[in-house]
Motif scaffolding. Structure first.
Motif, PDB file in Angstrom:
ATOM      1  N   SER A   1      58.281  51.232  29.110  1.00 34.84           N
ATOM      2  CA  SER A   1      57.987  50.700  27.776  1.00 34.84           C
ATOM      3  C   SER A   1      56.864  49.683  27.874  1.00 34.84           C
ATOM      4  CB  SER A   1      59.224  50.020  27.180  1.00 34.84           C
ATOM      5  OG  SER A   1      59.625  48.932  28.003  1.00 34.84           O
TER       6      SER A   1
ATOM      7  N   TYR B   1      55.362  44.709  30.066  1.00 32.77           N
ATOM      8  CA  TYR B   1      55.812  46.101  30.064  1.00 32.77           C
ATOM      9  C   TYR B   1      56.849  46.312  31.157  1.00 32.77           C
ATOM     10  CZ  TYR B   1      52.390  46.685  33.884  1.00 32.77           C
ATOM     11  OH  TYR B   1      51.679  46.558  35.054  1.00 32.77           O
TER      12      TYR B   1
ATOM     13  N   GLU C   1      57.833  47.598  21.164  1.00 39.05           N
ATOM     14  CA  GLU C   1      58.751  48.736  21.269  1.00 39.05           C
ATOM     15  C   GLU C   1      58.030  50.045  21.542  1.00 39.05           C
ATOM     16  OE1 GLU C   1      61.527  48.859  17.960  1.00 39.05           O
ATOM     17  OE2 GLU C   1      61.547  46.669  17.805  1.00 39.05           O
TER      18      GLU C   1
ATOM     19  N   ASN D   1      56.382  46.246  26.055  1.00 39.84           N
ATOM     20  CA  ASN D   1      57.185  45.353  25.232  1.00 39.84           C
ATOM     21  C   ASN D   1      56.330  44.559  24.254  1.00 39.84           C
ATOM     22  OD1 ASN D   1      59.578  46.111  26.710  1.00 39.84           O
ATOM     23  ND2 ASN D   1      58.704  44.935  28.401  1.00 39.84           N
TER      24      ASN D   1
ATOM     25  N   SER E   1      57.506  53.129  23.673  1.00 35.94           N
ATOM     26  CA  SER E   1      58.212  53.832  24.744  1.00 35.94           C
ATOM     27  C   SER E   1      57.710  55.258  24.885  1.00 35.94           C
ATOM     28  CB  SER E   1      59.712  53.822  24.489  1.00 35.94           C
ATOM     29  OG  SER E   1      60.001  54.573  23.326  1.00 35.94           O
TER      30      SER E   1
ATOM     31  N   GLN F   1      61.955  46.068  25.074  1.00 36.35           N
ATOM     32  CA  GLN F   1      62.579  47.370  24.804  1.00 36.35           C
ATOM     33  C   GLN F   1      63.910  47.454  25.554  1.00 36.35           C
ATOM     34  OE1 GLN F   1      61.448  49.609  22.790  1.00 36.35           O
ATOM     35  NE2 GLN F   1      62.391  51.550  23.383  1.00 36.35           N
ATOM     36  N   ARG F   2      64.975  47.837  24.842  1.00 35.73           N
ATOM     37  CA  ARG F   2      66.278  48.045  25.444  1.00 35.73           C
ATOM     38  C   ARG F   2      66.204  49.202  26.434  1.00 35.73           C
ATOM     39  NH1 ARG F   2      70.756  50.927  24.692  1.00 35.73           N
ATOM     40  NH2 ARG F   2      69.639  52.364  23.308  1.00 35.73           N
TER      41      ARG F   2
END
Lengths: 354, 354, 354
Positions: A274, A345, A95, A276, A97, A172-173
């Motif tokens: 991001s 990523y 996560e 990930n 970012s 990551q959303r």
């Protein structure tokens, strides 16, 4: 007759962390043009957005933003003395970012919260899970990351049944809001790349052409620039009597070198959205030549019509060309010894100009 | 048919110096953010005052001042071509002080007066004593130092009975006026250190935790950055046929590395008030790992209520941890071979915040 | 199942070039103070004009201009990925000039036209002749150069009778207009040199005193800073299986080191007017110590009364002092193996102050 002082910070041990604990890391850093030049010299990075003020201004920025990874290193480096000075291993990231761009002149700082703790069954160490946020001088978030590290216990053998492991998003959303100016007018003569979001497809593999050999001065200059004081990177005298036998390269430098090498084929993917997950699957030492390949895991449409996202897997290799590596794992499911980084990523890339 | 030019500056010999002689050193230097980034990358320095403009402004500065030692190197480097190009040895420093802060954008220059001369009894060399003053663009003093170097005679064997040796203060006198803003509001979360003037006691010894290995590129980049052109640091071809067998590290770089290592335990001692004396007791070469310990020689109260001074002795060691060195001298009263620097200096440190 | 991407730029081959073709090289670069500090650290350059804003302002500049060679490298580096990624050899330069000064904050870019093509008789390669122009953000020319490189053919064996070789001026013509402010008031205390145009004579040879050893990190940091991605400089794994057995130093770095060494004797020759021709006569590798001598080929009066020009030949040597080299060629008319650079260039130097 001298008296030995107790003022030396020997770093935190597993017992020093509690869930919910907040740590304000020292050393706010005002980022300068010197840091930017250094980053280019250390990595050979060629992403145009981070190279030219004029180009950045044409794209709607006040001036060229910092390379996301340079900002990462300068901010992250501050957490080492509090979190990982006694780390046995950096186990993972999640996560990660980059919510807002950073510019020369900004001052960044980092704050961390402990979000998980787990004792290892050997009684000698444990895993500490943290959530760190980097802020600029206006208290805007510029970095948001979770990571977990294995650290020594002060009192080996004590077992207290600590087992509080957080869960992390695998990827990551993607937010509907992305802090990038509207991408019109991309000048491919300037960026050096003619491929846009629509040109990439899932399953595509880019075998990047360049290799970069890293010497001891390179990676130690990098790590000192980031004020990251993890001993394994600097102290050859100590490391000579370790199983490694020499200084270990900062894994973040390998990420930066891999990203720089990935330019050839991903020239327009100038923003990291991001990270990930990431694994430093094998150690890297001075004299190793880093190569890399990238697989497109997913092409992600965004509601903005000017850009899309690519979820990528960039694998860095040492002393082995990407053409010579088909799979990254051996028959036992372990990373092959030439694989030094496995990075998942997501990048932002403009759509074709209409 | 070419004619050999006599325009090459081969440096001054002992006979070229006279007492009272004034030398304006070439190469005024405008200090930039690039120099500051380089210094951090070369030394890993982590003193917060020199790292963050915001923090410096909170402390009453217009922006972050230069690390005192970076200013020292950039200014001092200019004197090498006139004073010590033919030096056999840099014998000592005394009365080194830093009267005013220096900032990025300032232009510094150096002027030297010869204050002493002494022939050596071997007829081959002599000692030159100089007093150098560094000025900024407003003609304010930013560096004031005395040093003495042994230089070759042009005409070996000539003896003229020259023996005019100045005396030096053993310790720099503390002025009632110190050019540091009022130190209120020290943010220990930012500086990384919780100890203040009152916490230190005479006789206390800090065994600093970190070690830093120096490679050839590090120390030669440093010395070239400072435009210090002493041949022993750069010319490996020449040095291979010297007794040293390799390039000798600039002693100033060792001072900077030791100061950087001393951060851990002295985080709030962010100002060097004076260097009282310094000995480069043994040579340092590429590949050596530098460690350091610091002894508190004296705690000095000042009439200002916000700060005090600590007279310190920082000893740098090569390839030897401070815990493993009890005394720095062997049974014959000579420096042990692992001791590479013995520095007596005075720092300013805030008092506890009331 | 991954699909190998074709998006990787493998560089142009001989067949990819046509006469008249225009190439806009990617990566406009905003030049920063960090680049300037890096250049000093990499080369030890001591020309005063490029070191002090105050001095430059006294001479009529808004601030210190960039060292001509730093601007050359930063601009030229951009052409590598389009012109010489598959180069077998950089064969030569001609008519290199520096029409306007460049300052920190300027953004430079490079555009190239193909002006000649010649197949080699072996059918495997050919020579590409190009004319490149560097521009600043105001579209003013800051660099103008011609060069020719030998590049691989994609299809070995094909012979098409291509033989279109341009001619080059042996020496750059001197314009009546020189973009340098009126040179009055030269401060020799600041420049470090007391010799002016009238002091030099044709046939004079300056054996420069200093030698500089170059390590791998130095030349690779330099080349990465310039975003020059020629593989021979970076990829030790690849080079180990080449006849060279190791990374080859960027020839431009050798030019810069030689120019830096030439300071001692040419302190006031602070402007390069043109590079007339240059040969990288032998390879340079990490660990080599560079020395240099300079011959004054011609003293050139100019209609401006404040300055003259010197046409110089600076020869760089590896691991050999200039005093020990009488002629640069062996009995067969080939460069001696210690000669690594033979540079014919013209500098501007002030006349004596009246």
């Amino acid at each position: 007759m001298s008296k030995i002082s107790t003022k030396i910070n020997l770093g935190n041990f597993f017992e020093d962390f509690q869930i919910g604990q907040k740590i304000v890391h020292p050393l706010p850093r005002t980022i300068s043009d010197g840091d930017v030049s250094f980053y280019i010299a250390l990595t050979g990075s060629r992403f145009a957005l981070n190279s030219s003020d004029l180009l950045a201004q044409k794209m709607g920025y006040p001036k060229k933003p910092l390379d996301d990874l340079l900002m990462f290193h300068l901010t992250f480096g501050k957490s080492v003395q509090d979190i990982s000075l006694n780390a046995i291993a950096n186990l993972g990231y999640a996560e990660v970012s980059f919510p807002n761009p950073v510019f020369v002149g900004d001052t960044v700082r980092l704050v961390t919260e402990v979000i998980g703790l787990k004792e290892n069954s050997n009684g000698k160490s444990g895993v500490v899970y943290v959530h760190s946020i980097g802020y600029n001088q206006d208290e805007k978030e510029v970095l948001n990351l979770k990571r977990w590290v294995m650290v020594h216990k002060r009192n080996k053998g004590d077992m207290n049944g600590i087992n509080d492991v957080p869960t992390f998003a695998k990827v990551q959303r993607i937010s509907s809001q992305i802090n990038i100016p509207t991408l019109s007018n991309i000048d491919i003569d300037a960026t050096g790349g003619k491929y846009f979001f629509e040109d990439y497809e899932e399953g595509e593999r880019l075998n990047h052409a360049e290799g970069i050999t890293i010497d001891n001065s390179d990676h130690t200059l990098a790590t000192k620039l980031y004020q990251n004081n993890a001993k394994v990177h600097f102290d050859d005298f100590m490391m000579k009597s370790s199983p490694m036998g020499q200084r270990l390269m900062y894994g973040g430098h390998v990420i930066s070198i891999a990203r720089s090498i990935s330019f050839n084929g991903l020239q327009n993917a100038q923003w990291i959205y991001s990270i990930n997950s990431g694994a430093h699957s094998n150690p890297t030492y001075a004299g190793d030549t880093i190569y890399a390949f990238t697989e497109v895991i997913e092409t992600i449409n965004h509601e903005r019509e000017d850009l899309g996202l690519l979820r990528l897997r960039t694998v860095a290799l040492k002393n082995c060309r990407p053409e010579d590596v088909d799979t990254t794992f051996d028959e036992n499911g372990k990373y092959k010894k030439e694989v030094v980084l496995d990075l998942d990523y997501t990048v932002v890339i403009p759509e074709k100009q209409k």
